[in-house]
Scaffold this motif. Structure first.
Motif, PDB file in Angstrom:
ATOM      1  N   GLY A   1       0.810  -1.335  -0.031  1.00 36.87           N
ATOM      2  CA  GLY A   1      -0.097  -0.090  -0.030  1.00 36.87           C
ATOM      3  C   GLY A   1       0.754   1.388  -0.064  1.00 36.87           C
ATOM      4  O   GLY A   1       2.107   1.364  -0.131  1.00 36.87           O
ATOM      5  N   ALA A   2       0.133   2.268   0.145  1.00 35.57           N
ATOM      6  CA  ALA A   2       0.822   3.736  -0.231  1.00 35.57           C
ATOM      7  C   ALA A   2       1.293   4.233   1.322  1.00 35.57           C
ATOM      8  O   ALA A   2       2.118   5.163   1.374  1.00 35.57           O
ATOM      9  N   LEU A   3       0.872   3.618   2.412  1.00 30.40           N
ATOM     10  CA  LEU A   3       1.053   4.305   3.767  1.00 30.40           C
ATOM     11  C   LEU A   3       2.933   4.220   4.096  1.00 30.40           C
ATOM     12  O   LEU A   3       3.069   5.298   4.370  1.00 30.40           O
ATOM     13  N   PRO A   4       3.526   2.993   3.447  1.00 27.96           N
ATOM     14  CA  PRO A   4       4.893   3.326   4.006  1.00 27.96           C
ATOM     15  C   PRO A   4       5.525   4.379   3.037  1.00 27.96           C
ATOM     16  O   PRO A   4       6.555   5.251   3.822  1.00 27.96           O
ATOM     17  N   GLY A   5       5.293   4.595   2.029  1.00 26.64           N
ATOM     18  CA  GLY A   5       5.862   5.896   1.066  1.00 26.64           C
ATOM     19  C   GLY A   5       5.338   7.155   1.837  1.00 26.64           C
ATOM     20  O   GLY A   5       6.366   7.904   1.520  1.00 26.64           O
ATOM     21  N   LEU A   6       4.180   7.296   2.444  1.00 31.02           N
ATOM     22  CA  LEU A   6       3.672   8.438   3.062  1.00 31.02           C
ATOM     23  C   LEU A   6       4.892   8.907   4.158  1.00 31.02           C
ATOM     24  O   LEU A   6       4.958  10.026   4.427  1.00 31.02           O
ATOM     25  N   LEU A   7       4.964   7.817   4.804  1.00 27.31           N
ATOM     26  CA  LEU A   7       5.682   7.897   6.170  1.00 27.31           C
ATOM     27  C   LEU A   7       7.257   8.287   5.991  1.00 27.31           C
ATOM     28  O   LEU A   7       7.885   9.203   6.402  1.00 27.31           O
ATOM     29  N   ILE A   8       7.787   7.639   4.657  1.00 31.62           N
ATOM     30  CA  ILE A   8       9.184   7.756   4.390  1.00 31.62           C
ATOM     31  C   ILE A   8       9.228   9.165   3.702  1.00 31.62           C
ATOM     32  O   ILE A   8      10.066  10.098   4.341  1.00 31.62           O
ATOM     33  N   ARG A   9       8.515   9.776   3.103  1.00 32.10           N
ATOM     34  CA  ARG A   9       8.393  11.362   2.694  1.00 32.10           C
ATOM     35  C   ARG A   9       8.218  12.140   3.800  1.00 32.10           C
ATOM     36  O   ARG A   9       8.864  13.097   3.984  1.00 32.10           O
ATOM     37  N   ALA A  10       7.325  11.778   4.886  1.00 38.14           N
ATOM     38  CA  ALA A  10       7.108  12.847   6.261  1.00 38.14           C
ATOM     39  C   ALA A  10       8.577  12.868   6.570  1.00 38.14           C
ATOM     40  O   ALA A  10       9.090  13.699   7.237  1.00 38.14           O
ATOM     41  N   LEU A  11       9.303  11.675   6.945  1.00 38.05           N
ATOM     42  CA  LEU A  11      10.601  11.480   7.516  1.00 38.05           C
ATOM     43  C   LEU A  11      11.564  12.348   6.677  1.00 38.05           C
ATOM     44  O   LEU A  11      12.221  12.971   7.225  1.00 38.05           O
ATOM     45  N   ASP A  12      11.534  12.051   5.605  1.00 39.35           N
ATOM     46  CA  ASP A  12      12.566  12.914   4.699  1.00 39.35           C
ATOM     47  C   ASP A  12      12.312  14.683   4.765  1.00 39.35           C
ATOM     48  O   ASP A  12      13.166  15.067   4.983  1.00 39.35           O
ATOM     49  N   ALA A  13      11.227  14.869   4.820  1.00 43.03           N
ATOM     50  CA  ALA A  13      10.651  16.425   4.832  1.00 43.03           C
ATOM     51  C   ALA A  13      11.183  16.828   6.240  1.00 43.03           C
ATOM     52  O   ALA A  13      11.341  18.134   6.125  1.00 43.03           O
TER      53      ALA A  13
ATOM     54  N   ALA B   1       6.904  -2.679  -5.697  1.00 43.25           N
ATOM     55  CA  ALA B   1       8.496  -2.892  -6.368  1.00 43.25           C
ATOM     56  C   ALA B   1       9.122  -1.430  -6.366  1.00 43.25           C
ATOM     57  O   ALA B   1      10.305  -1.594  -6.074  1.00 43.25           O
ATOM     58  N   SER B   2       8.379  -0.355  -6.284  1.00 45.27           N
ATOM     59  CA  SER B   2       9.277   1.031  -6.303  1.00 45.27           C
ATOM     60  C   SER B   2       9.916   1.082  -4.915  1.00 45.27           C
ATOM     61  O   SER B   2      11.151   1.754  -5.026  1.00 45.27           O
ATOM     62  N   LEU B   3       9.292   0.714  -3.853  1.00 45.29           N
ATOM     63  CA  LEU B   3       9.722   0.996  -2.453  1.00 45.29           C
ATOM     64  C   LEU B   3      10.861  -0.056  -2.161  1.00 45.29           C
ATOM     65  O   LEU B   3      11.751   0.339  -1.671  1.00 45.29           O
ATOM     66  N   ARG B   4      11.013  -1.410  -3.148  1.00 44.02           N
ATOM     67  CA  ARG B   4      11.797  -2.234  -2.739  1.00 44.02           C
ATOM     68  C   ARG B   4      12.989  -1.692  -3.593  1.00 44.02           C
ATOM     69  O   ARG B   4      14.066  -1.945  -2.874  1.00 44.02           O
ATOM     70  N   ARG B   5      12.860  -1.260  -4.403  1.00 39.09           N
ATOM     71  CA  ARG B   5      14.113  -0.791  -5.217  1.00 39.09           C
ATOM     72  C   ARG B   5      14.868   0.144  -4.311  1.00 39.09           C
ATOM     73  O   ARG B   5      16.169   0.392  -4.569  1.00 39.09           O
ATOM     74  N   THR B   6      14.295   1.058  -3.576  1.00 38.53           N
ATOM     75  CA  THR B   6      15.005   2.111  -2.832  1.00 38.53           C
ATOM     76  C   THR B   6      15.106   1.728  -1.323  1.00 38.53           C
ATOM     77  O   THR B   6      15.855   2.664  -0.650  1.00 38.53           O
TER      78      THR B   6
END
Length: 294
Positions: free
Chosen positions: A14-26, A42-47
């Motif tokens: 789902g989208a939640l992990p990416g949202l949290l990663i962006r919040a931490l980066d911000a 897949a996009s998250l696994r690559r990074t």
């Protein structure tokens, strides 16, 4: 977030992990990401810093011990492994009988067991709402449509149902029409419950079935919120644009979310979807469901 060391995001689907990663980066916060194999996008696994199996408990704990994180958060969906598979994966950390009993007691107790395991290893577990508090549903009408008197009655019925079911660890959502509950979320999740309402026997009995296009809502309301007494650090109820689309397909009139007890994923897109479909989207205080904004 206080403490030295990174915040570790254990990422499921789902989208939640990416949202949290962006919040931490911000927030310029050091972070690490463990992508769960077979679940994380897949996009998250690559990074991600690493990709690991959900059942590799020994490996995950070893990686956390190396990183010495300030906090760990569990984000995104995962499918429940079989009791035999989980017992094999955590045999070094838990008695097999205890694992079997944990699985028999439902998702909430299972997640509490995961949190306890991490805490026993010295890790602080935090919830998504502590990293990105803006994701929590606010109180009030969120879109262009407001609930009418009949909808407010259904909302109160739905929250009463969820409160009554909380001790039984059943689910986090239901569909109500006036004073009647026509569907309760089980292990299948919200989307499949809505499909039942839209196309199943319950939906036909309640008069909810309509053509998928150009349909007018018929009064059914999706109510979704965290269980009473639930640990908000794990499995906090979440909704996104797909929830709105599925509610519209089921012929519902609107969605009521527990304010402060439900995550809204891509909230602007949710509101746009609700407005386009003519559904209301409202945040309601679970402790005062009778005080619904007009």
């Amino acid at each position: 977030m206080d403490g030295e060391g990174p915040v570790v995001v254990v990422a499921g689907a789902g989208a939640l992990p990416g949202l949290l990663i962006r919040a931490l980066d911000a927030a310029a916060r050091e972070r690490r990401v463990i992508a769960l194999k077979g679940f994380a996008d897949a996009s998250l696994r690559r990074t991600a810093d690493c990709t690991m199996s959900l059942l590799d408990v020994t490996g995950i704990l070893a990686r956390l011990a190396t990183w010495r994180p300030a906090a760990v958060t569990l984000a995104g969906g995962v499918a429940r492994p079989s009791p035999a598979a989980l017992a094999s994966g955590v045999a070094a950390w838990r008695n097999r009988r205890e694992i079997a009993e944990l699985f028999a007691r439902g998702d909430d107790h299972l997640l509490r067991g995961v949190v306890a395991l991490l805490e026993e290893e010295g890790h602080r577990v935090v919830g998504a709402h502590e990293i990105a508090p803006d994701l929590l549903a606010p109180a009030g009408v969120l879109g262009a449509v407001a609930p009418d008197a009949e909808a407010r009655r259904a909302i109160e019925t739905g929250f009463a149902c969820l409160a009554a079911l909380s001790p039984f660890d059943v689910g986090q959502a239901c569909v109500a029409v006036a004073a009647r509950v026509v569907a309760i979320e089980g292990a299948e999740g919200t989307d499949r419950m809505l499909a039942r309402v839209g196309g199943g026997v319950a939906g036909r009995l309640a008069g909810l079935v309509r053509p998928l296009r150009h349909a007018k809502p018929t009064g059914g309301i999706l109510v979704k919120s965290a269980k009473a007494g639930q640990d908000h650090r794990v499995d906090l109820a979440a909704s996104g644009p797909r929830t709105v689309r599925n509610a519209a397909r089921a012929g519902l009139a609107g969605i009521a979310l527990g304010a402060g007890a439900t995550l809204t994923i891509e909230r602007d897109a949710m509101i746009a979807e609700a407005d386009r479909a003519g559904l209301f989207l409202v945040g309601v205080d679970p402790a005062r469901p009778g005080e619904v904004p007009a």
